[in-house]
Design an enzyme around this catalytic site. Structure first.
Site, PDB file in Angstrom:
ATOM      1  N   HIS A   1       0.382   4.365   0.991  1.00  0.00           N
ATOM      2  CA  HIS A   1       0.430   3.054   1.640  1.00  0.00           C
ATOM      3  C   HIS A   1       1.658   2.321   1.152  1.00  0.00           C
ATOM      4  CE1 HIS A   1      -3.573   3.467   3.269  1.00  0.00           C
ATOM      5  NE2 HIS A   1      -3.915   3.975   2.108  1.00  0.00           N
TER       6      HIS A   1
ATOM      7  N   TYR B   1       6.314  -5.025   5.092  1.00  0.00           N
ATOM      8  CA  TYR B   1       6.660  -3.627   5.335  1.00  0.00           C
ATOM      9  C   TYR B   1       8.161  -3.353   5.389  1.00  0.00           C
ATOM     10  CZ  TYR B   1       1.734  -3.431   6.508  1.00  0.00           C
ATOM     11  OH  TYR B   1       0.374  -3.528   6.458  1.00  0.00           O
TER      12      TYR B   1
END
Length: 146
Positions: free
Chosen positions: A99, A22
């Site tokens: 996402h 991430y």
């Protein structure tokens, strides 16, 4: 044009949580970038993050008659939440699912989204840029719709 940007469960841990997947950008940094980007686009955005499914559902409900569109990263709720899916369907506000990682290249259980069928599009795998891409696509969709 007013867009609601929703981040789901564990997104408050950006910058700390699995930085190899991430990145190191925190949620606050991402929000600052998106506010700045919204000024470039000439739109208003409101940010919301919760780890609680019911709070996300209530925020989606609040979008009815108050927002032109929604960009949502439901995070892990993508694969489990009929409630969030039904809330999006109920308000019928054009929604883009985003996402940061490519959910289709990850664990098998992440391949299925309960949310995507009630959205106009799904964008994944481009990190924080997914939000910008989602906003651009949503704005284009709304302009064509009107």
């Amino acid at each position: 044009m007013k867009i609601l940007i929703i981040n789901g469960v564990n997104m408050n841990m950006l910058g700390v949580r699995e930085p190899d997947k991430y990145g190191t950008v925190t949620l606050k940094e991402l929000e600052k970038r998106l506010y700045s980007y919204s000024f470039e686009l000439g739109i208003d955005v409101e940010m919301f993050q919760s780890n609680h499914e019911g709070e996300i559902v209530e925020k989606i409900h609040s979008a009815l008659n108050n927002f032109d569109g929604i960009v949502i990263n439901p995070a892990a709720y993508t694969h489990t939440s009929v409630a969030i899916r039904d809330a999006i369907a109920a308000v019928n506000v054009p929604t883009v699912e985003v996402h940061m990682t490519n959910i289709h290249s990850r664990e098998e259980f992440r391949h299925n989204s309960l949310i995507a069928p009630v959205c106009i599009a799904q964008i994944s795998g481009f990190g924080t840029e997914c939000y910008k891409l989602g906003l651009l696509g949503l704005i284009d969709y709304l302009k064509q719709k009107n």
